[in-house]
Write a protein that holds these residues in place. Sequence first.
Motif, PDB file in Angstrom:
ATOM      1  N   MET A   1       8.354  -5.914  -6.364  1.00 11.97           N
ATOM      2  CA  MET A   1       7.291  -4.981  -6.753  1.00 11.97           C
ATOM      3  C   MET A   1       7.184  -3.805  -5.787  1.00 11.97           C
ATOM      4  O   MET A   1       6.996  -2.663  -6.184  1.00 11.97           O
ATOM      5  CB  MET A   1       5.936  -5.705  -6.805  1.00 11.97           C
ATOM      6  N   LEU A   2       7.292  -4.094  -4.489  1.00 15.14           N
ATOM      7  CA  LEU A   2       7.137  -3.055  -3.472  1.00 15.14           C
ATOM      8  C   LEU A   2       8.470  -2.520  -2.975  1.00 15.14           C
ATOM      9  O   LEU A   2       8.499  -1.506  -2.266  1.00 15.14           O
ATOM     10  CB  LEU A   2       6.325  -3.603  -2.291  1.00 15.14           C
ATOM     11  N   GLY A   3       9.569  -3.190  -3.322  1.00 11.78           N
ATOM     12  CA  GLY A   3      10.900  -2.746  -2.904  1.00 11.78           C
ATOM     13  C   GLY A   3      11.434  -3.566  -1.746  1.00 11.78           C
ATOM     14  O   GLY A   3      10.665  -3.964  -0.858  1.00 11.78           O
ATOM     15  N   PRO A   4      12.731  -3.828  -1.710  1.00 12.93           N
ATOM     16  CA  PRO A   4      13.308  -4.689  -0.662  1.00 12.93           C
ATOM     17  C   PRO A   4      13.185  -4.134   0.746  1.00 12.93           C
ATOM     18  O   PRO A   4      13.193  -4.892   1.714  1.00 12.93           O
ATOM     19  CB  PRO A   4      14.785  -4.807  -1.085  1.00 12.93           C
ATOM     20  N   SER A   5      13.059  -2.825   0.881  1.00 19.07           N
ATOM     21  CA  SER A   5      12.946  -2.244   2.222  1.00 19.07           C
ATOM     22  C   SER A   5      11.488  -2.051   2.651  1.00 19.07           C
ATOM     23  O   SER A   5      11.223  -1.556   3.749  1.00 19.07           O
ATOM     24  CB  SER A   5      13.672  -0.889   2.277  1.00 19.07           C
ATOM     25  N   TRP A   6      10.555  -2.465   1.787  1.00 17.35           N
ATOM     26  CA  TRP A   6       9.137  -2.213   2.080  1.00 17.35           C
ATOM     27  C   TRP A   6       8.658  -2.846   3.383  1.00 17.35           C
ATOM     28  O   TRP A   6       7.954  -2.187   4.163  1.00 17.35           O
ATOM     29  CB  TRP A   6       8.253  -2.683   0.921  1.00 17.35           C
ATOM     30  N   PRO A   7       8.989  -4.111   3.672  1.00 19.00           N
ATOM     31  CA  PRO A   7       8.470  -4.697   4.917  1.00 19.00           C
ATOM     32  C   PRO A   7       8.836  -3.867   6.150  1.00 19.00           C
ATOM     33  O   PRO A   7       7.986  -3.609   7.007  1.00 19.00           O
ATOM     34  CB  PRO A   7       9.135  -6.085   4.952  1.00 19.00           C
ATOM     35  N   ARG A   8      10.103  -3.447   6.240  1.00 17.31           N
ATOM     36  CA  ARG A   8      10.531  -2.661   7.393  1.00 17.31           C
ATOM     37  C   ARG A   8       9.829  -1.308   7.418  1.00 17.31           C
ATOM     38  O   ARG A   8       9.310  -0.879   8.452  1.00 17.31           O
ATOM     39  CB  ARG A   8      12.051  -2.468   7.358  1.00 17.31           C
ATOM     40  N   ARG A   9       9.790  -0.621   6.269  1.00 13.06           N
ATOM     41  CA  ARG A   9       9.169   0.708   6.213  1.00 13.06           C
ATOM     42  C   ARG A   9       7.677   0.634   6.511  1.00 13.06           C
ATOM     43  O   ARG A   9       7.127   1.486   7.216  1.00 13.06           O
ATOM     44  CB  ARG A   9       9.405   1.344   4.846  1.00 13.06           C
ATOM     45  N   GLN A  10       6.999  -0.378   5.981  1.00 11.74           N
ATOM     46  CA  GLN A  10       5.568  -0.527   6.212  1.00 11.74           C
ATOM     47  C   GLN A  10       5.285  -0.673   7.703  1.00 11.74           C
ATOM     48  O   GLN A  10       4.394  -0.012   8.251  1.00 11.74           O
ATOM     49  CB  GLN A  10       5.024  -1.751   5.453  1.00 11.74           C
ATOM     50  N   ARG A  13       6.171   2.632   9.738  1.00  4.79           N
ATOM     51  CA  ARG A  13       5.284   3.767   9.499  1.00  4.79           C
ATOM     52  C   ARG A  13       3.847   3.505   9.952  1.00  4.79           C
ATOM     53  O   ARG A  13       3.159   4.420  10.409  1.00  4.79           O
ATOM     54  CB  ARG A  13       5.284   4.124   8.005  1.00  4.79           C
ATOM     55  N   LYS A  14       3.397   2.281   9.790  1.00  6.73           N
ATOM     56  CA  LYS A  14       1.978   2.003  10.036  1.00  6.73           C
ATOM     57  C   LYS A  14       1.734   1.030  11.188  1.00  6.73           C
ATOM     58  O   LYS A  14       0.602   0.860  11.633  1.00  6.73           O
ATOM     59  CB  LYS A  14       1.316   1.450   8.762  1.00  6.73           C
ATOM     60  N   GLY A  15       2.773   0.358  11.659  1.00  2.00           N
ATOM     61  CA  GLY A  15       2.628  -0.506  12.824  1.00  2.00           C
ATOM     62  C   GLY A  15       1.917  -1.821  12.583  1.00  2.00           C
ATOM     63  O   GLY A  15       1.503  -2.489  13.535  1.00  2.00           O
ATOM     64  N   TRP A  16       1.795  -2.241  11.340  1.00  2.00           N
ATOM     65  CA  TRP A  16       1.139  -3.517  11.065  1.00  2.00           C
ATOM     66  C   TRP A  16       1.616  -4.060   9.727  1.00  2.00           C
ATOM     67  O   TRP A  16       2.195  -3.343   8.911  1.00  2.00           O
ATOM     68  CB  TRP A  16      -0.384  -3.375  11.067  1.00  2.00           C
ATOM     69  N   TRP A  17       1.340  -5.336   9.539  1.00  2.00           N
ATOM     70  CA  TRP A  17       1.669  -6.030   8.291  1.00  2.00           C
ATOM     71  C   TRP A  17       0.431  -6.699   7.730  1.00  2.00           C
ATOM     72  O   TRP A  17      -0.351  -7.283   8.499  1.00  2.00           O
ATOM     73  CB  TRP A  17       2.710  -7.106   8.590  1.00  2.00           C
ATOM     74  N   PRO A  18       0.208  -6.646   6.418  1.00  5.68           N
ATOM     75  CA  PRO A  18      -0.940  -7.352   5.834  1.00  5.68           C
ATOM     76  C   PRO A  18      -0.852  -8.851   6.103  1.00  5.68           C
ATOM     77  O   PRO A  18       0.234  -9.440   6.113  1.00  5.68           O
ATOM     78  CB  PRO A  18      -0.807  -7.057   4.331  1.00  5.68           C
ATOM     79  N   SER A  19      -1.995  -9.484   6.299  1.00  2.98           N
ATOM     80  CA  SER A  19      -2.024 -10.910   6.635  1.00  2.98           C
ATOM     81  C   SER A  19      -1.461 -11.774   5.522  1.00  2.98           C
ATOM     82  O   SER A  19      -0.957 -12.870   5.777  1.00  2.98           O
ATOM     83  CB  SER A  19      -3.454 -11.346   6.956  1.00  2.98           C
ATOM     84  N   GLU A  20      -1.542 -11.302   4.257  1.00  5.14           N
ATOM     85  CA  GLU A  20      -0.987 -12.085   3.151  1.00  5.14           C
ATOM     86  C   GLU A  20       0.498 -12.331   3.341  1.00  5.14           C
ATOM     87  O   GLU A  20       1.054 -13.303   2.809  1.00  5.14           O
ATOM     88  CB  GLU A  20      -1.226 -11.369   1.812  1.00  5.14           C
ATOM     89  N   PHE A  21       1.191 -11.456   4.103  1.00  5.12           N
ATOM     90  CA  PHE A  21       2.608 -11.636   4.416  1.00  5.12           C
ATOM     91  C   PHE A  21       2.781 -12.186   5.826  1.00  5.12           C
ATOM     92  O   PHE A  21       3.551 -13.110   6.067  1.00  5.12           O
ATOM     93  CB  PHE A  21       3.356 -10.300   4.311  1.00  5.12           C
ATOM     94  N   LYS A  58       3.651   1.520  -1.868  1.00  4.25           N
ATOM     95  CA  LYS A  58       5.068   1.601  -1.506  1.00  4.25           C
ATOM     96  C   LYS A  58       5.302   2.563  -0.345  1.00  4.25           C
ATOM     97  O   LYS A  58       6.194   2.351   0.487  1.00  4.25           O
ATOM     98  CB  LYS A  58       5.899   2.047  -2.715  1.00  4.25           C
ATOM     99  N   ARG A  59       4.495   3.626  -0.275  1.00  2.47           N
ATOM    100  CA  ARG A  59       4.676   4.612   0.805  1.00  2.47           C
ATOM    101  C   ARG A  59       4.276   4.043   2.163  1.00  2.47           C
ATOM    102  O   ARG A  59       4.725   4.514   3.206  1.00  2.47           O
ATOM    103  CB  ARG A  59       3.853   5.875   0.518  1.00  2.47           C
ATOM    104  N   GLY A  60       3.432   3.023   2.156  1.00  2.00           N
ATOM    105  CA  GLY A  60       2.909   2.469   3.401  1.00  2.00           C
ATOM    106  C   GLY A  60       1.412   2.691   3.469  1.00  2.00           C
ATOM    107  O   GLY A  60       0.921   3.753   3.081  1.00  2.00           O
ATOM    108  N   VAL A  61       0.693   1.692   3.954  1.00  2.00           N
ATOM    109  CA  VAL A  61      -0.764   1.744   3.900  1.00  2.00           C
ATOM    110  C   VAL A  61      -1.382   1.348   5.234  1.00  2.00           C
ATOM    111  O   VAL A  61      -0.825   0.549   5.992  1.00  2.00           O
ATOM    112  CB  VAL A  61      -1.315   0.804   2.800  1.00  2.00           C
ATOM    113  N   THR A  62      -2.552   1.910   5.501  1.00  2.00           N
ATOM    114  CA  THR A  62      -3.372   1.449   6.610  1.00  2.00           C
ATOM    115  C   THR A  62      -4.089   0.173   6.169  1.00  2.00           C
ATOM    116  O   THR A  62      -4.088  -0.186   4.985  1.00  2.00           O
ATOM    117  CB  THR A  62      -4.411   2.503   6.995  1.00  2.00           C
ATOM    118  N   SER A  63      -4.725  -0.503   7.115  1.00  2.00           N
ATOM    119  CA  SER A  63      -5.471  -1.710   6.752  1.00  2.00           C
ATOM    120  C   SER A  63      -6.599  -1.386   5.784  1.00  2.00           C
ATOM    121  O   SER A  63      -6.905  -2.168   4.878  1.00  2.00           O
ATOM    122  CB  SER A  63      -6.020  -2.390   8.005  1.00  2.00           C
ATOM    123  N   THR A  64      -7.208  -0.204   5.933  1.00  2.00           N
ATOM    124  CA  THR A  64      -8.277   0.214   5.015  1.00  2.00           C
ATOM    125  C   THR A  64      -7.726   0.431   3.610  1.00  2.00           C
ATOM    126  O   THR A  64      -8.323  -0.010   2.620  1.00  2.00           O
ATOM    127  CB  THR A  64      -8.941   1.505   5.524  1.00  2.00           C
TER     128      THR A  64
END
Length: 366
Positions: A1-10, A13-21, A58-64
């Motif tokens: 859904m978010l793309g195979p490169s999303w974890p690395r890009r997220q 770009r934003k320096g964090w990962w959502p807790s769900e992952f 997909k572009r990358g998100v802040t926690s907010t």
Amino acid sequence: MLGPSWPRRQFERKGWWPSEFNLLAFHAAVLPQFLALVMRLEEAAEEPTFATVLRGLKRGVTSTDWRHALLQLEVSRALRNSGTTIIFEPEISGSRNRADLMITPSEGSPFLVETTSLTRADVDQAWEEYEHTIWQAVTAFELRHNVRIAVELIDHRNEAETTTWLATIETTAANSEHEVQRVESAMGRAEVRRAGSPMPESTFVGAVATRDGWRRLGRALQAKARQSEGSLPVWLRVDALDGFFQFTEFATLDWAERVERVATNLREDLAGASHLAGVVLSSGPAVAVGATDSTAENQTTRSTSGCGLRRLISAHTVRETVIVALRDDLTDQRERWIAAYATEPDWLSQDLSNQARPQLATFLAD
């Protein structure tokens, strides 16, 4: 859904990962949250207007940004049923702003939903950091001087007073001639005990933090009310993630009083906002260690002012919700919200079944 490169890009770009992952590999309690996210993303992706939200993710998100998208997905899941149309990011007639969702039931009038999450205030985080610093210093004294120290804070003080008090505790720890020695000040009390001495049940008790739990929340609601003004009725869907449900006077009230208190505050703070249909105020999914029995956890309280719900969403996770209608002509919409969140414990099971996926117990067993 978010793309195979999303974890690395997220992360880049934003320096964090959502807790769900980020926590999925470590805590079984996170698995239901992850599966719910997947189910809701797949369902929402069938709605063309969700494309804007998905592009933002997909572009990358802040926690907010992430919390905002999760809340949009949650509301979509809560209110969808046969014949209901749900649109993401709809225009608000007569305004430059957009709402978060528009709900058009098969029977009844359409309405907009504005979502927001209120996180912990800076003052609360500073309070926690101060006490963590004290705890770290005391722990270092214990290791350095082979003693045990029990601390009870009464108040927070400036840097000079704090440094002086900690220095006195360490001096006492370094010269522990007696089995128990006490160090008292306006900041609090410390008991220094020789290694092997019996210790009190609580070894670190923080100072009581008292604050008006509603004021900041009320201001956030007023801002959302101004932002959403238009021709359609609007429901505000708010997650109070700042501890309002757990750490303010609200937590000491019985459910009937909670509903009455919230309803009174809402009607005072939102008086004159005639476009508002009501407010759905929630704790968000909250950790409740040991909570596994729905018969013990679940509660529903109805009154003329509104409705209060507590539900065990999944093992060790609960949600508390207060639903208040601000207009008497929209009771059907209020009942739609109540029915939705009253049945939240069943959402994941239903969604997995609808998509021919194994149930949660199977995932946990594997």
